[in-house]
Scaffold this motif. Structure first.
Motif, PDB file in Angstrom:
ATOM      1  N   PHE A  67       0.267  10.452  -7.724  1.00  6.24           N
ATOM      2  CA  PHE A  67       0.380  10.771  -9.151  1.00  6.24           C
ATOM      3  C   PHE A  67      -0.983  11.139  -9.724  1.00  6.24           C
ATOM      4  CE2 PHE A  67      -0.225   9.524 -13.535  1.00  6.24           C
ATOM      5  CZ  PHE A  67       0.826  10.156 -14.180  1.00  6.24           C
ATOM      6  N   TYR A  68      -1.976  10.301  -9.475  1.00  5.05           N
ATOM      7  CA  TYR A  68      -3.305  10.480 -10.073  1.00  5.05           C
ATOM      8  C   TYR A  68      -3.955  11.784  -9.613  1.00  5.05           C
ATOM      9  CZ  TYR A  68      -8.137   9.449 -11.413  1.00  5.05           C
ATOM     10  OH  TYR A  68      -9.404   9.509 -11.961  1.00  5.05           O
TER      11      TYR A  68
ATOM     12  N   ALA B 294      -8.875   5.109  -5.653  1.00  2.00           N
ATOM     13  CA  ALA B 294     -10.091   4.994  -4.849  1.00  2.00           C
ATOM     14  C   ALA B 294      -9.963   3.932  -3.768  1.00  2.00           C
ATOM     15  CB  ALA B 294     -11.279   4.677  -5.757  1.00  2.00           C
ATOM     16  N   ALA B 295      -9.160   2.910  -4.023  1.00  8.13           N
ATOM     17  CA  ALA B 295      -9.013   1.814  -3.050  1.00  8.13           C
ATOM     18  C   ALA B 295      -7.949   2.096  -1.999  1.00  8.13           C
ATOM     19  CB  ALA B 295      -8.666   0.525  -3.796  1.00  8.13           C
ATOM     20  N   THR B 296      -7.100   3.094  -2.230  1.00  4.51           N
ATOM     21  CA  THR B 296      -5.936   3.300  -1.370  1.00  4.51           C
ATOM     22  C   THR B 296      -6.304   3.622   0.076  1.00  4.51           C
ATOM     23  OG1 THR B 296      -4.599   4.044  -3.243  1.00  4.51           O
ATOM     24  CG2 THR B 296      -3.825   4.631  -1.042  1.00  4.51           C
TER      25      THR B 296
ATOM     26  N   VAL C 144       0.840  -1.198   0.000  1.00  2.00           N
ATOM     27  CA  VAL C 144       0.000   0.000   0.000  1.00  2.00           C
ATOM     28  C   VAL C 144       0.876   1.249   0.000  1.00  2.00           C
ATOM     29  CG1 VAL C 144      -1.646   1.347   1.362  1.00  2.00           C
ATOM     30  CG2 VAL C 144      -1.969  -1.116   1.092  1.00  2.00           C
ATOM     31  N   PHE C 145       1.924   1.229   0.815  1.00  3.23           N
ATOM     32  CA  PHE C 145       2.787   2.399   0.927  1.00  3.23           C
ATOM     33  C   PHE C 145       3.584   2.639  -0.346  1.00  3.23           C
ATOM     34  CE2 PHE C 145       7.000   4.146   2.127  1.00  3.23           C
ATOM     35  CZ  PHE C 145       6.571   5.406   2.521  1.00  3.23           C
ATOM     36  N   LYS C 146       4.199   1.586  -0.884  1.00  2.00           N
ATOM     37  CA  LYS C 146       5.112   1.758  -2.011  1.00  2.00           C
ATOM     38  C   LYS C 146       4.402   1.855  -3.360  1.00  2.00           C
ATOM     39  CE  LYS C 146       9.332  -0.221  -0.039  1.00  2.00           C
ATOM     40  NZ  LYS C 146      10.456  -1.151  -0.242  1.00  2.00           N
ATOM     41  N   VAL C 147       3.246   1.221  -3.495  1.00  2.00           N
ATOM     42  CA  VAL C 147       2.562   1.181  -4.790  1.00  2.00           C
ATOM     43  C   VAL C 147       1.309   2.057  -4.782  1.00  2.00           C
ATOM     44  CG1 VAL C 147       1.472  -0.294  -6.525  1.00  2.00           C
ATOM     45  CG2 VAL C 147       3.446  -1.140  -5.240  1.00  2.00           C
ATOM     46  N   PHE C 148       0.383   1.748  -3.875  1.00  2.00           N
ATOM     47  CA  PHE C 148      -0.908   2.424  -3.893  1.00  2.00           C
ATOM     48  C   PHE C 148      -0.781   3.925  -3.619  1.00  2.00           C
ATOM     49  CE2 PHE C 148      -2.291  -1.705  -4.297  1.00  2.00           C
ATOM     50  CZ  PHE C 148      -3.672  -1.867  -4.202  1.00  2.00           C
ATOM     51  N   PHE C 149      -0.024   4.287  -2.584  1.00  2.00           N
ATOM     52  CA  PHE C 149       0.113   5.704  -2.256  1.00  2.00           C
ATOM     53  C   PHE C 149       0.840   6.469  -3.360  1.00  2.00           C
ATOM     54  CE2 PHE C 149      -0.907   4.901   2.279  1.00  2.00           C
ATOM     55  CZ  PHE C 149      -1.823   5.926   2.444  1.00  2.00           C
TER      56      PHE C 149
ATOM     57  N   PHE D 124       4.350  16.293  17.357  1.00  2.00           N
ATOM     58  CA  PHE D 124       4.338  17.083  16.119  1.00  2.00           C
ATOM     59  C   PHE D 124       3.941  16.281  14.881  1.00  2.00           C
ATOM     60  CE2 PHE D 124       8.588  15.338  15.227  1.00  2.00           C
ATOM     61  CZ  PHE D 124       8.602  15.290  13.836  1.00  2.00           C
ATOM     62  N   ARG D 125       4.041  14.947  14.929  1.00  2.00           N
ATOM     63  CA  ARG D 125       3.851  14.147  13.714  1.00  2.00           C
ATOM     64  C   ARG D 125       2.503  13.420  13.735  1.00  2.00           C
ATOM     65  NH1 ARG D 125       8.598  10.445  11.056  1.00  2.00           N
ATOM     66  NH2 ARG D 125       7.576  10.094   9.040  1.00  2.00           N
ATOM     67  N   SER D 126       1.630  13.783  12.812  1.00  2.00           N
ATOM     68  CA  SER D 126       0.285  13.214  12.801  1.00  2.00           C
ATOM     69  C   SER D 126       0.119  12.191  11.688  1.00  2.00           C
ATOM     70  CB  SER D 126      -0.752  14.328  12.614  1.00  2.00           C
ATOM     71  OG  SER D 126      -0.744  14.783  11.270  1.00  2.00           O
ATOM     72  N   ASN D 127      -1.022  11.505  11.742  1.00  2.00           N
ATOM     73  CA  ASN D 127      -1.344  10.502  10.723  1.00  2.00           C
ATOM     74  C   ASN D 127      -2.073  11.147   9.540  1.00  2.00           C
ATOM     75  OD1 ASN D 127      -0.987   7.891   9.948  1.00  2.00           O
ATOM     76  ND2 ASN D 127      -2.397   7.000  11.420  1.00  2.00           N
ATOM     77  N   PHE D 128      -1.548  12.270   9.121  1.00  2.00           N
ATOM     78  CA  PHE D 128      -2.142  13.071   8.051  1.00  2.00           C
ATOM     79  C   PHE D 128      -2.294  12.276   6.765  1.00  2.00           C
ATOM     80  CE2 PHE D 128      -0.951  16.474   4.744  1.00  2.00           C
ATOM     81  CZ  PHE D 128      -2.268  16.744   4.452  1.00  2.00           C
ATOM     82  N   VAL D 129      -1.312  11.467   6.431  1.00  2.00           N
ATOM     83  CA  VAL D 129      -1.332  10.741   5.163  1.00  2.00           C
ATOM     84  C   VAL D 129      -2.521   9.783   5.102  1.00  2.00           C
ATOM     85  CG1 VAL D 129      -0.107   9.075   3.729  1.00  2.00           C
ATOM     86  CG2 VAL D 129       1.144  10.953   4.803  1.00  2.00           C
ATOM     87  N   LEU D 130      -2.747   9.025   6.186  1.00  2.00           N
ATOM     88  CA  LEU D 130      -3.817   8.035   6.174  1.00  2.00           C
ATOM     89  C   LEU D 130      -5.205   8.641   6.360  1.00  2.00           C
ATOM     90  CD1 LEU D 130      -2.440   4.959   8.167  1.00  2.00           C
ATOM     91  CD2 LEU D 130      -2.562   5.299   5.716  1.00  2.00           C
ATOM     92  N   LEU D 131      -5.306   9.674   7.197  1.00  2.00           N
ATOM     93  CA  LEU D 131      -6.616  10.189   7.562  1.00  2.00           C
ATOM     94  C   LEU D 131      -7.001  11.480   6.851  1.00  2.00           C
ATOM     95  CD1 LEU D 131      -6.615   9.544  11.425  1.00  2.00           C
ATOM     96  CD2 LEU D 131      -7.409   8.065   9.589  1.00  2.00           C
TER      97      LEU D 131
END
Length: 313
Positions: free
Chosen positions: A53-54, A201-203, A43-48, A106-113
């Motif tokens: 990009f998209y 959409a699935a990421t 998920v991290f290396k491919v999907f994200f 200082f570091r949040s889960n911004f990427v996932l949420l």
């Protein structure tokens, strides 16, 4: 008030429903620990990378590139980091805990949420601003995180190798390639763009399910005061200060909720992995991730409800 409540529920409940699915996956042992690691890496290396990009390729730079938002978020992040660094160094004397605590603040889960939160409120066609901010905030998180943990394990901090590693981050690579294709006007055939959109959409749903399945509670006896401090700082104190400043600076709508997703979301999962790899207090870091993630379903709901009630978006 009822409509404000519905908006807040609609923003938060879908996220934590997906995380609950992950908890059930773990409970019924549908995936083992090794399989979770492999799926998470995919998920991290491919999907994200594809998602970045998209989203950037399909964005309108004239409306999504917000220099004021970028400057405010970066300055706010540095201010939070400096205050956390100085305060924790003064209070906590254990170097391993210092690094884990500073990262938790200082570091949040911004990427996932971040993207699902903005998408749930405004729709997926409005997430381009948030995607753009990921390309700015994630490198800052990585550089400050490595600097912090290297400082407290006594090693020399070297900026250039870290910056090179940041540029190799799959999300940053996807963002750079997407921006290049967009600016250069390179067309992507619809037959290719469609599956990229399906992966995008699935990421977020898949990442949230994996996050829920990855939760592991550790003992809190040896670091309960530190854990309580990190929870309060991450979910209450930092959001209160930053969001107040953001409102006074005139941020509204998608920009304001993007700041919510940066500064109000729980501790980043990456902070636990980095603590493990860099001789920090991994148990404290892991508990910060788990407890802030569990409690953020209440606090994020509260912040969204408050801002919506004040007609700020």
């Amino acid at each position: 008030m009822d409509s404000n409540f519905v908006v807040a529920v609609g923003a938060v409940v879908p996220i934590f429903c997906l995380m609950f699915v992950g908890v059930m996956v773990k409970k019924y042992q549908l995936l083992n620990a090794e399989e979770l690691v492999h799926i998470n890496r995919m998920v991290f290396k491919v999907f994200f990378s594809i998602m970045m990009f998209y989203n950037i390729y399909n964005t309108d730079l004239a409306t999504t590139f917000q220099p004021n938002l970028i400057i405010f978020a970066a300055v706010a992040l540095f201010v939070v980091y400096i205050i956390a660094f100085l305060g924790i160094v003064y209070w906590e004397k254990n170097d391993k805990r210092r690094g884990a605590m500073i990262q938790a603040v200082f570091r949040s889960n911004f990427v996932l949420l971040g993207i699902p939160l903005v998408g749930n409120i405004f729709g997926d066609d409005k997430i381009a601003v948030t995607t753009m901010m990921i390309a700015i905030i994630v490198p800052l998180y990585n550089i400050l995180g490595v600097f912090t943990l290297e400082t407290f394990r006594g090693h020399k901090f070297s900026f250039l190798p870290i910056f090179i590693q940041v540029l190799k981050n799959p999300m940053i690579v996807g963002a750079i390639v997407g921006a290049f294709f967009l600016i250069a006007g390179i067309p992507v055939p619809k037959a290719v763009l469609k599956p990229l959109g399906q992966i995008t959409a699935a990421t977020s749903p898949l990442a949230l399910i994996i996050l829920g399945a990855s939760f592991r509670f550790g003992s809190t006896k040896t670091h309960r005061p530190q854990l309580i401090f990190c929870i309060l700082a991450r979910l209450i104190i930092v959001p209160a200060i930053v969001l107040t400043a953001a409102v006074f600076c005139g941020f509204r709508s998608v920009e304001l909720v993007t700041l919510v997703s940066i500064f109000c979301t729980p501790c980043a999962v990456a902070s636990f992995a980095m603590a493990q790899q860099m001789d920090s207090d991994a148990e404290l870091a892991g508990n910060c991730v788990v407890f802030t993630s569990a409690l953020s379903c209440i606090t994020i709901f509260g912040w969204i409800l408050l801002l919506k009630s004040l007609n700020l978006f």
